[in-house]
Design a protein around this motif. Sequence first.
Motif, PDB file in Angstrom:
ATOM      1  N   GLY A 169       0.808  -1.226   0.000  1.00 41.88           N
ATOM      2  CA  GLY A 169       0.000   0.000   0.000  1.00 41.88           C
ATOM      3  C   GLY A 169       0.834   1.264   0.000  1.00 41.88           C
ATOM      4  O   GLY A 169       1.688   1.468  -0.863  1.00 41.88           O
ATOM      5  N   ILE A 170       0.584   2.124   0.976  1.00 43.07           N
ATOM      6  CA  ILE A 170       1.284   3.415   1.035  1.00 43.07           C
ATOM      7  C   ILE A 170       2.772   3.253   1.304  1.00 43.07           C
ATOM      8  O   ILE A 170       3.543   4.185   1.080  1.00 43.07           O
ATOM      9  CB  ILE A 170       0.661   4.349   2.107  1.00 43.07           C
ATOM     10  N   TRP A 171       3.178   2.067   1.750  1.00 44.39           N
ATOM     11  CA  TRP A 171       4.592   1.820   2.050  1.00 44.39           C
ATOM     12  C   TRP A 171       5.387   1.437   0.805  1.00 44.39           C
ATOM     13  O   TRP A 171       6.547   1.052   0.913  1.00 44.39           O
ATOM     14  CB  TRP A 171       4.718   0.737   3.123  1.00 44.39           C
ATOM     15  N   SER A 172       4.803   1.580  -0.392  1.00 45.16           N
ATOM     16  CA  SER A 172       5.521   1.260  -1.636  1.00 45.16           C
ATOM     17  C   SER A 172       6.545   2.337  -1.990  1.00 45.16           C
ATOM     18  O   SER A 172       7.301   2.191  -2.946  1.00 45.16           O
ATOM     19  CB  SER A 172       4.533   1.081  -2.791  1.00 45.16           C
ATOM     20  N   GLY A 173       6.580   3.400  -1.224  1.00 50.32           N
ATOM     21  CA  GLY A 173       7.533   4.486  -1.448  1.00 50.32           C
ATOM     22  C   GLY A 173       7.531   5.395  -0.244  1.00 50.32           C
ATOM     23  O   GLY A 173       6.923   5.087   0.776  1.00 50.32           O
ATOM     24  N   PRO A 174       8.211   6.541  -0.358  1.00 53.86           N
ATOM     25  CA  PRO A 174       8.203   7.468   0.785  1.00 53.86           C
ATOM     26  C   PRO A 174       6.782   7.990   1.029  1.00 53.86           C
ATOM     27  O   PRO A 174       6.048   8.248   0.081  1.00 53.86           O
ATOM     28  CB  PRO A 174       9.141   8.593   0.342  1.00 53.86           C
ATOM     29  N   VAL A 175       6.413   8.121   2.289  1.00 48.71           N
ATOM     30  CA  VAL A 175       5.046   8.554   2.613  1.00 48.71           C
ATOM     31  C   VAL A 175       5.096   9.556   3.761  1.00 48.71           C
ATOM     32  O   VAL A 175       5.911   9.449   4.664  1.00 48.71           O
ATOM     33  CB  VAL A 175       4.142   7.339   2.966  1.00 48.71           C
ATOM     34  N   VAL A 176       4.203  10.523   3.679  1.00 51.13           N
ATOM     35  CA  VAL A 176       4.017  11.486   4.768  1.00 51.13           C
ATOM     36  C   VAL A 176       2.873  10.962   5.621  1.00 51.13           C
ATOM     37  O   VAL A 176       1.802  10.640   5.094  1.00 51.13           O
ATOM     38  CB  VAL A 176       3.683  12.897   4.209  1.00 51.13           C
ATOM     39  N   ALA A 177       3.103  10.872   6.914  1.00 47.19           N
ATOM     40  CA  ALA A 177       2.046  10.395   7.812  1.00 47.19           C
ATOM     41  C   ALA A 177       0.825  11.308   7.690  1.00 47.19           C
ATOM     42  O   ALA A 177       0.970  12.529   7.574  1.00 47.19           O
ATOM     43  CB  ALA A 177       2.561  10.383   9.255  1.00 47.19           C
ATOM     44  N   PRO A 178      -0.375  10.734   7.706  1.00 50.58           N
ATOM     45  CA  PRO A 178      -1.588  11.553   7.564  1.00 50.58           C
ATOM     46  C   PRO A 178      -1.669  12.694   8.580  1.00 50.58           C
ATOM     47  O   PRO A 178      -2.113  13.787   8.247  1.00 50.58           O
ATOM     48  CB  PRO A 178      -2.721  10.551   7.761  1.00 50.58           C
ATOM     49  N   TRP A 179      -1.237  12.450   9.821  1.00 54.46           N
ATOM     50  CA  TRP A 179      -1.298  13.511  10.838  1.00 54.46           C
ATOM     51  C   TRP A 179      -0.331  14.641  10.499  1.00 54.46           C
ATOM     52  O   TRP A 179      -0.639  15.787  10.768  1.00 54.46           O
ATOM     53  CB  TRP A 179      -1.043  12.953  12.245  1.00 54.46           C
ATOM     54  N   ASP A 180       0.785  14.348   9.852  1.00 55.05           N
ATOM     55  CA  ASP A 180       1.697  15.405   9.402  1.00 55.05           C
ATOM     56  C   ASP A 180       1.147  16.111   8.177  1.00 55.05           C
ATOM     57  O   ASP A 180       1.260  17.330   8.030  1.00 55.05           O
ATOM     58  CB  ASP A 180       3.079  14.823   9.088  1.00 55.05           C
ATOM     59  N   TRP A 181       0.530  15.350   7.276  1.00 54.76           N
ATOM     60  CA  TRP A 181      -0.043  15.919   6.054  1.00 54.76           C
ATOM     61  C   TRP A 181      -1.134  16.919   6.414  1.00 54.76           C
ATOM     62  O   TRP A 181      -1.237  17.985   5.819  1.00 54.76           O
ATOM     63  CB  TRP A 181      -0.597  14.801   5.164  1.00 54.76           C
ATOM     64  N   ARG A 182      -1.963  16.599   7.400  1.00 48.85           N
ATOM     65  CA  ARG A 182      -3.029  17.516   7.827  1.00 48.85           C
ATOM     66  C   ARG A 182      -2.462  18.816   8.391  1.00 48.85           C
ATOM     67  O   ARG A 182      -3.096  19.856   8.301  1.00 48.85           O
ATOM     68  CB  ARG A 182      -3.941  16.847   8.864  1.00 48.85           C
ATOM     69  N   ARG A 183      -1.280  18.742   8.987  1.00 46.47           N
ATOM     70  CA  ARG A 183      -0.629  19.939   9.531  1.00 46.47           C
ATOM     71  C   ARG A 183       0.113  20.725   8.448  1.00 46.47           C
ATOM     72  O   ARG A 183       0.738  21.736   8.748  1.00 46.47           O
ATOM     73  CB  ARG A 183       0.360  19.542  10.623  1.00 46.47           C
ATOM     74  N   GLY A 184       0.058  20.266   7.218  1.00 43.91           N
ATOM     75  CA  GLY A 184       0.660  21.010   6.111  1.00 43.91           C
ATOM     76  C   GLY A 184       2.037  20.529   5.699  1.00 43.91           C
ATOM     77  O   GLY A 184       2.644  21.093   4.784  1.00 43.91           O
ATOM     78  N   LEU A 185       2.556  19.478   6.320  1.00 42.13           N
ATOM     79  CA  LEU A 185       3.855  18.932   5.927  1.00 42.13           C
ATOM     80  C   LEU A 185       3.632  18.000   4.738  1.00 42.13           C
ATOM     81  O   LEU A 185       3.052  16.934   4.871  1.00 42.13           O
ATOM     82  CB  LEU A 185       4.491  18.169   7.094  1.00 42.13           C
ATOM     83  N   ARG A 186       4.095  18.422   3.583  1.00 42.56           N
ATOM     84  CA  ARG A 186       3.811  17.629   2.367  1.00 42.56           C
ATOM     85  C   ARG A 186       5.019  17.422   1.562  1.00 42.56           C
ATOM     86  O   ARG A 186       5.734  17.825   0.977  1.00 42.56           O
ATOM     87  CB  ARG A 186       2.713  18.301   1.564  1.00 42.56           C
TER      88      ARG A 186
END
Length: 186
Positions: A169-186
């Motif tokens: 799934g999302i671990w097929s490459g680098p991923v930003v944790a959803p909680w970080d993504w919501r804080r604007g870290l993309r």
Amino acid sequence: WHKSWHKCRGERMIRTRLLHTWIIRALVILSCGVGLPIRSLADPLAFIAPSDALILLDGDTLIHDRVRYRLAGIDAPETRQICQTSTGQTWSCGVLATSKLRERMGNHTVRCEGQEADRYNRVIVTCSLEGAQETLNGFMVRSGWAMAYRRYSQAYVADEDAARHEGRGIWSGPVVAPWDWRRGLR
């Protein structure tokens, strides 16, 4: 007399319009609560429903009977979240996580149980398909479509570690944790 009559009449019309506006606003506010289920969060909350009666907002949030439910102990990518493969290609991991949950639910009956609401007034639940041992929460993490939400639970940490190790799934490459993504870290 003529001018003062018009002034008085104009003020009365304005007051009447303001009163009507406030009455309409009050009616709208009061009518918003009509038909909403009233449930006590002190009692365990549970439901059993066919999967087609559920609205999926994303890979960890659903709606049933106008009540929002959040899958306990997991955090799936947000619907608008974009991920990358190991080669750098981007893909809509949030949309795909939601569709994988819907696909897993199929046409089965879903059973959810919970006891508390979070700060967004969503009921925190553990869900499974009728007759299945595996929870949908665990399925999402084991198959790599959600992360263990360690801040709130340690229940799915081993499942996340296995999914990450195998690149699912999302671990097929680098991923930003959803909680970080919501804080604007993309």
